[in-house]
Design a protein around this motif. Structure first.
Motif, PDB file in Angstrom:
ATOM      1  N   GLU A  66       0.813  -1.219   0.000  1.00 13.91           N
ATOM      2  CA  GLU A  66       0.000   0.000   0.000  1.00 13.91           C
ATOM      3  C   GLU A  66       0.843   1.265   0.000  1.00 13.91           C
ATOM      4  N   LEU A  67       1.926   1.284   0.781  1.00 16.04           N
ATOM      5  CA  LEU A  67       2.706   2.511   0.857  1.00 16.04           C
ATOM      6  C   LEU A  67       3.452   2.796  -0.443  1.00 16.04           C
ATOM      7  N   ASN A  82      -4.016  -9.771   3.566  1.00 16.44           N
ATOM      8  CA  ASN A  82      -4.265  -8.967   4.770  1.00 16.44           C
ATOM      9  C   ASN A  82      -3.159  -7.914   4.918  1.00 16.44           C
ATOM     10  N   CYS A  83      -3.191  -7.172   6.014  1.00 19.05           N
ATOM     11  CA  CYS A  83      -2.253  -6.063   6.203  1.00 19.05           C
ATOM     12  C   CYS A  83      -0.838  -6.564   6.468  1.00 19.05           C
ATOM     13  N   ASN A  84       0.120  -5.721   6.104  1.00 14.97           N
ATOM     14  CA  ASN A  84       1.513  -5.987   6.481  1.00 14.97           C
ATOM     15  C   ASN A  84       2.121  -4.708   7.040  1.00 14.97           C
ATOM     16  N   ASP A  85       3.410  -4.736   7.347  1.00 18.87           N
ATOM     17  CA  ASP A  85       4.026  -3.585   7.993  1.00 18.87           C
ATOM     18  C   ASP A  85       4.199  -2.406   7.052  1.00 18.87           C
ATOM     19  N   TYR A  86       3.984  -2.577   5.745  1.00 20.46           N
ATOM     20  CA  TYR A  86       4.000  -1.449   4.819  1.00 20.46           C
ATOM     21  C   TYR A  86       2.634  -1.234   4.172  1.00 20.46           C
ATOM     22  N   GLY A  87       1.602  -1.524   5.000  1.00 13.85           N
ATOM     23  CA  GLY A  87       0.255  -1.072   4.728  1.00 13.85           C
ATOM     24  C   GLY A  87      -0.020   0.177   5.549  1.00 13.85           C
ATOM     25  N   ARG A  88      -1.172   0.809   5.285  1.00 17.08           N
ATOM     26  CA  ARG A  88      -1.503   2.046   5.996  1.00 17.08           C
ATOM     27  C   ARG A  88      -1.962   1.779   7.425  1.00 17.08           C
ATOM     28  N   SER A 122       3.370  -2.042  21.930  1.00 14.17           N
ATOM     29  CA  SER A 122       4.349  -1.024  21.548  1.00 14.17           C
ATOM     30  C   SER A 122       3.681   0.332  21.602  1.00 14.17           C
ATOM     31  N   LYS A 123       4.484   1.380  21.604  1.00 18.08           N
ATOM     32  CA  LYS A 123       3.939   2.740  21.519  1.00 18.08           C
ATOM     33  C   LYS A 123       3.295   2.996  20.160  1.00 18.08           C
ATOM     34  N   HIS A 124       3.586   2.101  19.188  1.00  9.68           N
ATOM     35  CA  HIS A 124       3.043   2.264  17.842  1.00  9.68           C
ATOM     36  C   HIS A 124       1.777   1.433  17.619  1.00  9.68           C
ATOM     37  N   ASN A 125       1.257   0.788  18.660  1.00 10.20           N
ATOM     38  CA  ASN A 125       0.001   0.050  18.519  1.00 10.20           C
ATOM     39  C   ASN A 125      -0.800   0.151  19.814  1.00 10.20           C
ATOM     40  N   ASN A 126      -1.979  -0.401  19.792  1.00 13.42           N
ATOM     41  CA  ASN A 126      -2.831  -0.375  20.974  1.00 13.42           C
ATOM     42  C   ASN A 126      -2.976  -1.755  21.608  1.00 13.42           C
ATOM     43  N   ASN A 177      12.445   8.951   4.119  1.00 13.36           N
ATOM     44  CA  ASN A 177      13.213   7.908   4.810  1.00 13.36           C
ATOM     45  C   ASN A 177      12.421   6.608   4.948  1.00 13.36           C
ATOM     46  N   GLY A 178      11.322   6.483   4.209  1.00 15.27           N
ATOM     47  CA  GLY A 178      10.587   5.218   4.144  1.00 15.27           C
ATOM     48  C   GLY A 178       9.946   4.787   5.439  1.00 15.27           C
ATOM     49  N   GLU A 179       9.460   5.742   6.245  1.00 17.55           N
ATOM     50  CA  GLU A 179       8.923   5.368   7.552  1.00 17.55           C
ATOM     51  C   GLU A 179       7.508   4.826   7.441  1.00 17.55           C
ATOM     52  N   SER A 180       7.250   3.750   8.187  1.00 12.83           N
ATOM     53  CA  SER A 180       5.942   3.098   8.181  1.00 12.83           C
ATOM     54  C   SER A 180       5.093   3.640   9.332  1.00 12.83           C
ATOM     55  N   PRO A 181       3.790   3.299   9.377  1.00 14.32           N
ATOM     56  CA  PRO A 181       2.951   3.729  10.510  1.00 14.32           C
ATOM     57  C   PRO A 181       3.404   3.161  11.845  1.00 14.32           C
ATOM     58  N   TRP A 182       4.274   2.147  11.821  1.00 17.18           N
ATOM     59  CA  TRP A 182       4.741   1.528  13.061  1.00 17.18           C
ATOM     60  C   TRP A 182       6.163   1.950  13.422  1.00 17.18           C
ATOM     61  N   GLY A 183       6.591   3.096  12.868  1.00 15.85           N
ATOM     62  CA  GLY A 183       7.879   3.658  13.256  1.00 15.85           C
ATOM     63  C   GLY A 183       9.081   3.040  12.586  1.00 15.85           C
ATOM     64  N   TRP A 184       8.847   2.188  11.576  1.00 14.89           N
ATOM     65  CA  TRP A 184       9.947   1.567  10.854  1.00 14.89           C
ATOM     66  C   TRP A 184      10.445   2.511   9.768  1.00 14.89           C
TER      67      TRP A 184
END
Length: 500
Positions: free
Chosen positions: A72-73, A110-116, A180-184, A395-402
């Motif tokens: 997606e990204l 399904n979603c992966n770490d480079y989805g929204r 993580s601080k990047h999820n609930n 810098n290619g950052e994902s919604p999870w801080g990657w």
């Protein structure tokens, strides 16, 4: 007249002999990408030793495909650009006469770490009949991205793997593995991973390259997928439904892998599996479902991103599982045990299912690392290789801080693009080594030696040798081919491809 004809014949033979010894060279350095030159084979070596002896008649491993992943990204980055730039990118990546000439794609189910964000094709808890299954989200991003690639290569083929099942099929009822601080995610259930919270590190996956140790440090003590027959059967049918719906969209899926990186215990979408759970699901549920509904679709096992050889041997040691798979997929640390596993099971196909993603630097060092990884995977018998992201902003950052790398970098402010060193690292292989080529020789780097070479023979009979010099000084090399010698000086920190 007779003498004149003899002289003409001799001249023709001399010209043919000279042409037969001509070698074309392509070189990339940080400042000058893809420079072309020519040289000729010699009768003796110039270096102190022959780096690699190449026998074009050797059987070797036949290459099936070079590919990339559709995320997606990547689509979001593409949509920030004008139409002419979009066309340029997709042509250079996928056209048969383009730069990288990818012929195969990987799709995340399904979603992966480079989805929204988090999602699956069926987020309705308890929907074992999959009445609510749909690919509506994919129709807004992944499928348009694939179609833009199909414009330049309508013969693209695809395979699928999930990062995470639907949340309701997992013991923690959530998409990530750890909080993580990047999820609930609920930190109160982190203990499910090891039976305790010891050694849990949400940043464990962020390191670039080899971690120089055992990975993961501890294996999950239980499956995060619920090991109930109702769930296992529904999930197997889930794969078949996904294949059906994508084929309705004109996207042919011919291979399935049950899980991406079952050994990454992540704050982004993931799912740990034990060896027992892996065998059970693939052997007793997924393989029979594919055989009944999609007998043309192959099942591979992986993706193994672990260097724990005993664990991989335990999975592959199950005879029933081995009888229903066609290949094995390695990525990241799995590369370290690829030669040993392939020696035990030589009849399987082996693939590199994902390039390492880097840390967002998109610099020359990242390019050298990717070049090494391609060399090592192909040199050790992989017959398919897959890039991860091909297009990311900044810098290619994902919604999870990657922060991760891509082949092409988008400047989000100027909406301009830059072809990164990794783009050229890939091009040095994919542009000149088509499917059907055979890998016939490999000289790996070693302690104190940062020069490597991988040799191929194309279906047309051309010999292609891809070399890298990652030392600070020029390096003289000699390669023996058909009784002649390819002698050359490799520039420091350079990618080089020779064709003859």
């Amino acid at each position: 007249m007779k003498i004149h004809l003899i002289l003409l014949a001799a001249a023709a033979m001399t010209i043919h002999s000279i042409q037969a010894q001509t070698v074309r060279k392509y070189t990339t350095t940080e400042s000058e990408p893809w420079c072309q030159s020519t040289l000729r084979l010699q009768s003796s070596p110039s270096a102190s030793g022959v780096m690699l002896e190449i026998d074009p008649s050797a059987q070797g491993t036949e290459l099936k495909a070079w590919g990339t992943t559709f995320n997606e990204l990547d689509w979001d980055a593409l949509m920030t650009l004008d139409r002419a730039t979009q066309d340029e990118i997709m042509s250079r990546l996928f056209a048969p006469d383009g730069d990288l000439r990818f012929t195969r794609g990987r799709i995340s189910m399904n979603c992966n770490d480079y989805g929204r964000s988090w999602y699956s094709c069926d987020d309705v808890p308890g929907d074992f009949e999959l009445r609510h299954f749909n690919i509506d989200r994919d129709k807004r991003s992944i499928i348009p991205l694939i179609r833009s690639a199909q414009r330049y290569n309508p013969d693209l083929t695809f395979w699928i793997s999930p990062w995470s099942p639907p949340h309701w099929m997992k013991i923690n009822h959530d998409y990530p593995v750890v909080s993580s601080k990047h999820n609930n995610a609920n930190p109160g259930v982190d203990y499910l991973l090891f039976g305790s919270t010891d050694d849990i590190d949400e940043d464990e996956m962020k390191f670039l390259g080899e971690r120089k140790g055992q990975f993961p440090r501890r294996l999950a003590t239980q499956d995060y997928f619920i090991q109930d027959p109702r769930y296992l059967k529904a999930y197997a049918n889930y794969f078949c439904r996904f294949i059906d719906m994508y084929r309705e969209q004109g996207i042919p899926i011919d291979m399935v892998i049950y899980q991406n990186e079952a050994y990454s215990y992540t704050p982004y979408p993931g799912c740990p599996w034990t060896a027992e759970g892996t065998i059970r699901f693939n052997r007793d549920y997924l393989a029979p479902a594919l055989k009944a509904n999609h007998p043309d679709v192959k099942l591979y096992i992986g993706t193994f991103n672990t260097n724990r050889q005993d664990h991989v041997e335990k999975v592959l040691g199950d005879e029933g599982l081995r009888s229903c798979i066609d290949g094995v997929a390695f990525q990241w640390e799995g590369r370290e045990i690829l030669p040993a596993i392939r020696a035990q099971y030589p009849d399987f196909h082996y693939i590199c299912s994902e390039s390492e993603c880097g840390n967002g630097s998109m610099d020359w060092k990242a390019g050298e690392h990717t070049f090494f990884l391609i060399s090592d995977n192909m040199g050790n018998g992989c017959d398919e290789w897959y890039n991860w992201n091909f297009l990311l902003p900044d810098n290619g950052e994902s919604p999870w801080g990657w922060k991760q790398n891509a082949l092409i970098q988008v400047d989000s402010k100027s909406r301009s693009i830059r072809y990164t060193p990794e783009f050229y690292a890939v091009k040095h292989f994919t542009n000149l080594v088509p499917a059907g080529s055979r890998m016939i020789g490999y000289s790996p780097r070693s302690e104190g030696n940062n020069v490597m070479a991988t040799a191929f023979v194309t279906p047309e009979g051309k010999t292609v040798i891809v070399t890298g010099n990652f030392e600070d000084s020029p390096r003289d090399i000699s390669l023996k081919v058909k009784g002649k010698y390819l002698n050359n000086t490799l520039a420091p920190h350079s990618f080089n491809t020779f064709t003859l």
